[in-house]
Design an enzyme around this catalytic site. Structure first.
Site, PDB file in Angstrom:
ATOM      1  N   LYS A  86     -15.272  10.482  52.743  1.00 34.05           N
ATOM      2  CA  LYS A  86     -14.586  11.111  51.604  1.00 34.05           C
ATOM      3  C   LYS A  86     -14.665  10.209  50.382  1.00 34.05           C
ATOM      4  O   LYS A  86     -14.600   8.973  50.507  1.00 34.05           O
ATOM      5  CB  LYS A  86     -13.125  11.373  51.989  1.00 34.05           C
ATOM      6  CG  LYS A  86     -12.356  12.233  51.001  1.00 34.05           C
ATOM      7  CD  LYS A  86     -10.968  12.584  51.548  1.00 34.05           C
ATOM      8  CE  LYS A  86     -10.167  13.437  50.589  1.00 34.05           C
ATOM      9  NZ  LYS A  86      -8.857  13.833  51.155  1.00 34.05           N
ATOM     10  N   SER A 161      -7.767  18.702  50.920  1.00 33.47           N
ATOM     11  CA  SER A 161      -8.698  18.182  49.943  1.00 33.47           C
ATOM     12  C   SER A 161      -9.960  17.577  50.569  1.00 33.47           C
ATOM     13  O   SER A 161     -10.925  17.327  49.853  1.00 33.47           O
ATOM     14  CB  SER A 161      -8.011  17.127  49.066  1.00 33.47           C
ATOM     15  OG  SER A 161      -7.638  16.007  49.847  1.00 33.47           O
ATOM     16  N   SER A 185      -4.525  17.342  54.259  1.00 35.47           N
ATOM     17  CA  SER A 185      -5.890  17.361  53.724  1.00 35.47           C
ATOM     18  C   SER A 185      -7.008  17.165  54.729  1.00 35.47           C
ATOM     19  O   SER A 185      -8.167  17.350  54.384  1.00 35.47           O
ATOM     20  CB  SER A 185      -6.041  16.317  52.621  1.00 35.47           C
ATOM     21  OG  SER A 185      -5.619  16.879  51.417  1.00 35.47           O
TER      22      SER A 185
HETATM   23  N1  GLN Z   1      -2.900  19.950  49.588  1.00 37.21           N
HETATM   24  C1  GLN Z   1      -1.907  18.916  49.524  1.00 37.21           C
HETATM   25  C2  GLN Z   1      -1.784  18.421  48.124  1.00 37.21           C
HETATM   26  O1  GLN Z   1      -2.432  18.949  47.296  1.00 37.21           O
HETATM   27  C3  GLN Z   1      -2.242  17.814  50.466  1.00 37.21           C
HETATM   28  C4  GLN Z   1      -3.341  16.985  49.977  1.00 37.21           C
HETATM   29  C5  GLN Z   1      -3.635  15.813  50.841  1.00 37.21           C
HETATM   30  O2  GLN Z   1      -3.245  15.759  52.012  1.00 37.21           O
HETATM   31  N2  GLN Z   1      -4.283  14.824  50.250  1.00 37.21           N
HETATM   32  O3  GLN Z   1      -1.070  17.538  47.807  1.00 37.21           O
END
Ligand code: GLN
Length: 497
Positions: A86, A161, A185
């Site tokens: 990532k 994400s 995410s």
């Molecule tokens: N979708 C969640 C957010 O936007 C979690 C994102 C994540 O785990 N980095 O904060």
């Protein structure tokens, strides 16, 4: 016929090569070639490692001319395999832009601990996986490289994400991917792309070299083709790291290989009326509970630990931490100063210009909201109350685990959603994480396993959550469940097409 490297798990690949089939090194070489040809279909990688570099840093990979030294790579449990990383994890000399314009062109000066440990295990790296900017999003649409597409259906999001990593694994263009999970995410993209998503206990895997989003919630996670593969990677990267003071000294228990030697007490967390699942997801969850009952024996319902409030609590705490973590991106140490900031202007103007041009709209929204909830006069009503709610949730989980070894719950209320469908409605986007944020707020390990398809042909999954440091048990249970679903064998899956 589908190439072996596209659909075999690492475990099966090793077995094949033991029987005289192609080696992981050769398979990975073919995978890198395919990534070069196919990546533009999905946008899974925002940057692919030059083949020459893969060879130089990872002896044994066949070169562009086919000349290689099969089987001569560094020894180790992951020798010859390679993964996607990532874009918020540091790989020395590689772009680490976190999906943000602000960091375009920034190269990591060092390896994250997880990357260093994978190298030591013999693993290589295929490229940088696209992501929502700084981990903020549930669809991989908030990326400076444009949206990532779901390999099951290109008009749908891969989830976010860590959507680039999930898409790479689902498309067969990575053996596994390293992601990060702050509120879901890793688990949400795994759910959307039909792969396994695993997040450990907070403090189990080092965050050294992971760009901070919300430090009290961030964990490094794994997207894999199977639970067994996730366990293999987990064992290579977990454990105490002197570079990260939040890593625990609790020893990493080996993941059992083979069937469990005991009964698990499994609690079912059913969604409340306000968190209704889409009809196909509800039917799949009921069916999955039936299969889980076969594996685990009688299961009992526990009071719902999922509350609509959790997403709000997560939002307040994560945004507050993000606002303070992202203060470092001011153009002095990190970030493109650009032309606006040149010409002897004041420091303040330079910072404003860099941040205005560099951050995307979602990141700006979160910095503003996060700053607001921490401001004098508002903090007691927002941030402090969210902290209290987080403590209550942790206590509720502890109470649940006094009666159960594991909890089973859905990962999301439906399959992957169409690109663009939640962009105009931030609250709907945040609510996508309603089933994943509770384990994050409580710092608990969780794993998602694909179970079936919805009425549009998109993957669905269940989530298992365990008490702190229960990774070995959790993965063993997940493996037992996975064997019943046999999802990898599905003909319509992108890795079998
Ligand atoms: N979708 C969640 C957010 O936007 C979690 C994102 C994540 O785990 N980095 O904060």
């Amino acid at each position: 016929m589908t190439a072996l490297w596209r659909n075999l798990t690492m475990g099966r690949m090793l077995a094949e090569s033991g029987r005289g089939g192609s080696t992981p090194h050769e398979a990975t070489g073919a995978m890198r070639e395919a990534a070069g040809r196919e990546n533009s279909r999905w946008g899974a990688y925002s940057w692919l490692a030059p083949k020459a570099e893969m060879q130089a840093r990872h002896a044994g990979f066949p070169g562009p001319d086919g000349a290689g030294l099969p089987g001569s790579g560094p020894p180790g449990p992951l020798a010859g395999f390679a993964c996607a990383v990532k874009a918020n994890l540091a790989v020395e000399g590689w772009p680490c832009d976190c999906g943000s314009r602000l960091l375009q062109g920034y190269l990591s000066p060092y390896d994250a601990t997880v990357v260093r440990r994978l190298r030591a295990a013999g693993c290589g790296f295929l490229g940088v996986a696209a992501m929502d900017e700084f981990g903020m999003g549930s669809s991989c649409e908030f990326s400076c490289h444009g949206p990532v597409r779901n390999p099951w259906r290109p008009d749908c999001t891969p989830g976010g994400s860590s959507g680039g990593g999930a898409a790479a694994v689902a498309a067969g263009l990575a053996w596994f991917a390293l992601g990060s999970d702050t509120g879901g995410s890793v688990r949400l993209p795994a759910h959307c792309c039909g792969v396994v998503g695993f997040k450990p206990t907070y403090g189990r895997i080092s965050r050294f070299g992971l760009t901070a989003y919300a430090s009290s919630l961030d964990t490094v996670g794994i997207l894999a083709r199977s639970v067994g593969d996730a366990a293999l990677v987990y064992q290579a990267i977990a454990g105490r790291d002197p570079h990260d003071a939040t890593t625990a000294v609790v020893p990493v228990a080996p993941c059992p290989d083979g069937p469990p030697d005991r009964q698990w007490r499994v609690g079912v967390v059913r969604p409340g009326p306000a968190q209704a699942l889409e009809p196909a997801a509800a039917a799949n969850f009921t069916q999955s509970l039936g299969i889980a009952g076969k594996v685990f024996g009688k299961m009992k319902d526990v009071d719902s630990l999922i509350d609509e409030v959790d997403v709000g609590v997560y939002t307040i705490l994560a945004f507050a931490e993000a606002a303070s973590n992202l203060a470092r991106f001011d153009g002095s140490l990190y970030g493109q100063r650009g032309r606006q900031a040149e010409g002897g202007r004041s420091f303040g103007r330079m910072v404003r210009a860099v941040r205005s041009a560099g951050f995307g709209p979602e990141v700006k929204r979160r910095i503003l909201l996060g700053t607001h909830v921490l401001s004098t006069g508002y903090r007691a009503r927002t941030y402090d109350r969210a902290q209290a709610a987080r403590r209550r949730l942790i206590a509720a989980f502890a109470e649940g685990f006094s009666r159960c070894d594991l909890l089973i719950l859905p990962t999301a209320s439906g399959g992957a959603f169409p690109l663009g469908s939640r962009l105009a409605d931030p609250a709907a986007m945040y609510a996508t994480d309603r089933f994943t944020v509770p384990a994050s707020l409580a710092g608990l390990p969780a794993v998602t396993i694909p179970t079936g398809l919805d009425d549009r042909g998109l993957p669905l999954s269940v989530q298992l959550v365990g008490p702190p440091w229960s990774e070995a048990t959790l993965l063993a249970a997940a493996q037992a469940l996975e064997a019943e679903f046999r999802f990898r064998e599905r003909k319509e899956a992108p890795w079998n097409r």
